[in-house]
Scaffold this motif. Structure first.
Motif, PDB file in Angstrom:
ATOM      1  N   UNK A  21     -51.858 -16.303 -33.121  1.00  0.00           N
ATOM      2  CA  UNK A  21     -51.123 -17.513 -33.493  1.00  0.00           C
ATOM      3  C   UNK A  21     -51.911 -18.746 -33.066  1.00  0.00           C
ATOM      4  N   UNK A  22     -51.909 -19.766 -33.890  1.00  0.00           N
ATOM      5  CA  UNK A  22     -52.604 -20.998 -33.519  1.00  0.00           C
ATOM      6  C   UNK A  22     -51.873 -21.686 -32.372  1.00  0.00           C
ATOM      7  N   UNK A  28     -45.189 -25.804 -31.377  1.00  0.00           N
ATOM      8  CA  UNK A  28     -43.986 -26.151 -32.133  1.00  0.00           C
ATOM      9  C   UNK A  28     -42.869 -25.129 -31.893  1.00  0.00           C
ATOM     10  N   UNK A  29     -43.254 -23.855 -31.828  1.00  0.00           N
ATOM     11  CA  UNK A  29     -42.265 -22.824 -31.507  1.00  0.00           C
ATOM     12  C   UNK A  29     -41.670 -23.052 -30.122  1.00  0.00           C
ATOM     13  N   UNK A  30     -42.512 -23.490 -29.182  1.00  0.00           N
ATOM     14  CA  UNK A  30     -42.036 -23.732 -27.827  1.00  0.00           C
ATOM     15  C   UNK A  30     -40.961 -24.802 -27.783  1.00  0.00           C
ATOM     16  N   UNK A  31     -41.160 -25.880 -28.533  1.00  0.00           N
ATOM     17  CA  UNK A  31     -40.139 -26.934 -28.578  1.00  0.00           C
ATOM     18  C   UNK A  31     -38.844 -26.387 -29.169  1.00  0.00           C
ATOM     19  N   UNK A  32     -38.947 -25.577 -30.206  1.00  0.00           N
ATOM     20  CA  UNK A  32     -37.751 -24.973 -30.798  1.00  0.00           C
ATOM     21  C   UNK A  32     -37.033 -24.078 -29.791  1.00  0.00           C
ATOM     22  N   UNK A  33     -37.790 -23.374 -28.987  1.00  0.00           N
ATOM     23  CA  UNK A  33     -37.183 -22.509 -27.961  1.00  0.00           C
ATOM     24  C   UNK A  33     -36.449 -23.334 -26.906  1.00  0.00           C
ATOM     25  N   UNK A 320     -41.636 -14.941 -33.158  1.00  0.00           N
ATOM     26  CA  UNK A 320     -40.794 -16.058 -32.743  1.00  0.00           C
ATOM     27  C   UNK A 320     -39.306 -15.711 -32.838  1.00  0.00           C
ATOM     28  N   UNK A 321     -38.927 -14.971 -33.851  1.00  0.00           N
ATOM     29  CA  UNK A 321     -37.506 -14.613 -34.018  1.00  0.00           C
ATOM     30  C   UNK A 321     -37.024 -13.753 -32.848  1.00  0.00           C
ATOM     31  N   UNK A 327     -33.630 -15.574 -25.984  1.00  0.00           N
ATOM     32  CA  UNK A 327     -33.096 -16.803 -25.382  1.00  0.00           C
ATOM     33  C   UNK A 327     -31.595 -16.903 -25.638  1.00  0.00           C
ATOM     34  N   UNK A 328     -31.192 -16.617 -26.869  1.00  0.00           N
ATOM     35  CA  UNK A 328     -29.774 -16.664 -27.204  1.00  0.00           C
ATOM     36  C   UNK A 328     -28.970 -15.690 -26.345  1.00  0.00           C
ATOM     37  N   UNK A 329     -29.475 -14.475 -26.185  1.00  0.00           N
ATOM     38  CA  UNK A 329     -28.767 -13.479 -25.381  1.00  0.00           C
ATOM     39  C   UNK A 329     -28.733 -13.874 -23.906  1.00  0.00           C
ATOM     40  N   UNK A 330     -29.810 -14.458 -23.411  1.00  0.00           N
ATOM     41  CA  UNK A 330     -29.836 -14.876 -22.011  1.00  0.00           C
ATOM     42  C   UNK A 330     -28.769 -15.932 -21.750  1.00  0.00           C
ATOM     43  N   UNK A 331     -28.629 -16.876 -22.682  1.00  0.00           N
ATOM     44  CA  UNK A 331     -27.668 -17.961 -22.485  1.00  0.00           C
ATOM     45  C   UNK A 331     -26.233 -17.580 -22.769  1.00  0.00           C
ATOM     46  N   UNK A 332     -26.012 -16.787 -23.821  1.00  0.00           N
ATOM     47  CA  UNK A 332     -24.629 -16.505 -24.251  1.00  0.00           C
ATOM     48  C   UNK A 332     -24.059 -15.222 -23.673  1.00  0.00           C
ATOM     49  N   UNK A 333     -24.900 -14.321 -23.226  1.00  0.00           N
ATOM     50  CA  UNK A 333     -24.423 -13.037 -22.707  1.00  0.00           C
ATOM     51  C   UNK A 333     -24.747 -12.850 -21.226  1.00  0.00           C
TER      52      UNK A 333
END
Length: 347
Positions: A21-22, A28-33, A320-321, A327-333
């Motif tokens: 990956x470049x 950009x992926x990091x900011x989205x995360x 990335x997905x 991240x979603x599971x860490x925060x919501x579960x």
């Protein structure tokens, strides 16, 4: 108990396709995360500074600033700033700027760095590894605590009653000491009354208990109240919908990168047996479904009494997905399970 994420923004070869990956895409992926971590209620996101081809995070403050205006509450930290090879004035200015942009959510995690590429890159000698850190930390804290500073050291030009701007929104701007487990770092942080973060990436986390005790005793001797000081740990891991899925997704890229680092440092090859041992309940690898990862974090809190946990995502490049889902599971579960159980145990 705060729960967050740390990353080096890895750009290692995909273990299946070999594709790299470049750096631009990973940034950009990091900011989205970071934006997702904020949305799902995580407390902190830290980016580590490295200066090599397989990591994109050479300028954590810049990346975190990109996320500051599109997040609301998550704290934004370096993890770490290699303070030995940087100018403390520029470090303070970068993070006080980030603090202003985020309205008081910036933190500095200062360390000596387990990677040394920044020293020849910026013209510093590894012979001065420890002395540079001690001097630069002294100056950083002086700048943090006073608008105008007079200071003289052995490696940087002296300053005489000069102001450093902008000033941070937070007063003082949080500065953590990051340690890989050295007693000297624990004592230094305790004596200075600074919060400390331990990188626990091998062995049994409970074996860090003597270092935490050393830190607290040093703080008490220096007149600080140990009960008011924050202690964090940082460990590798990954959360999947099922443990089998988490293992299948995380092991290949982790093995690939650990073996790259192992060849550089003379480690034994990293295999599935080492991985499975580390992800056992008493190991330092937090890989599994939300219930299992939460149980391990609760055990860590019980054994060490920490009040912040960083899950390091990722060790080798992953789609990335998959990162977003973890991240979603860490925060919501994971985080709700941890908070509910700790409230029950500690009430």
């Amino acid at each position: 108990m705060e729960i967050g994420i740390s990353t080096f923004l890895e750009t290692t070869p995909d273990p299946v396709t070999g594709k790299i990956m470049s750096h631009a895409e990973r940034l950009r992926n990091g900011v989205e995360e970071i934006v997702l971590a904020d949305q799902v209620g995580l407390d902190v996101y830290g980016i580590g500074e490295h200066h090599r081809a397989d990591y994109a995070g050479t300028a954590p403050a810049v990346i975190l600033a990109a996320a500051a205006s599109v997040t609301k509450r998550i704290r934004l930290s370096s993890a770490v700033t290699v303070l030995s090879s940087d100018d403390p004035i520029r470090v303070y200015q970068a993070f006080s700027t980030l603090d202003g942009l985020s309205n008081g959510r910036a933190e500095i995690m200062a360390g000596r760095g387990s990677f040394t590429e920044s020293f020849p890159l910026f013209g510093y000698s590894l012979d001065d590894y420890d002395e540079l850190f001690e001097e630069n930390l002294e100056l950083l804290l002086a700048i943090r605590d006073s608008e105008k500073v007079t200071w003289r050291g052995g490696h940087r030009p002296a300053i005489d009653n000069l102001g450093v701007y902008p000033r941070s929104v937070q007063n003082p701007l949080p500065v953590w000491i990051a340690s890989g487990g050295s007693p000297e770092s624990a004592v230094r942080a305790g004596m200075l009354g600074l919060p400390i973060a331990f990188a626990i990436i091998g062995g049994m986390p409970e074996k860090f208990a003597p270092l935490l005790d050393l830190y607290k005793r040093a703080a008490a001797r220096a007149g600080h109240n140990p009960d008011t000081l924050s202690i964090a740990t940082h460990s590798h891991g990954f959360v999947g919908d099922t443990t089998e899925q988490a293992v299948d997704q995380f092991f290949p890229p982790m093995q690939a990168q650990m073996n790259v680092l192992g060849r550089e440092r003379g480690w034994q090859p990293y295999d599935r047996d080492a991985f499975d041992a580390a992800r056992s309940m008493r190991g330092a690898l937090y890989v599994g479904d939300p219930e299992y990862v939460a149980e391990k974090i609760i055990l860590l809190r019980t054994n060490l009494g920490i009040n912040r946990f960083f899950l390091h995502l990722n060790v080798g490049t992953m789609p990335h997905r998959e990162m977003l889902r973890a991240i979603e599971l860490l925060g919501t579960k994971v985080a709700p399970i941890v908070h509910k159980e700790l409230a029950r145990i500690e009430s």
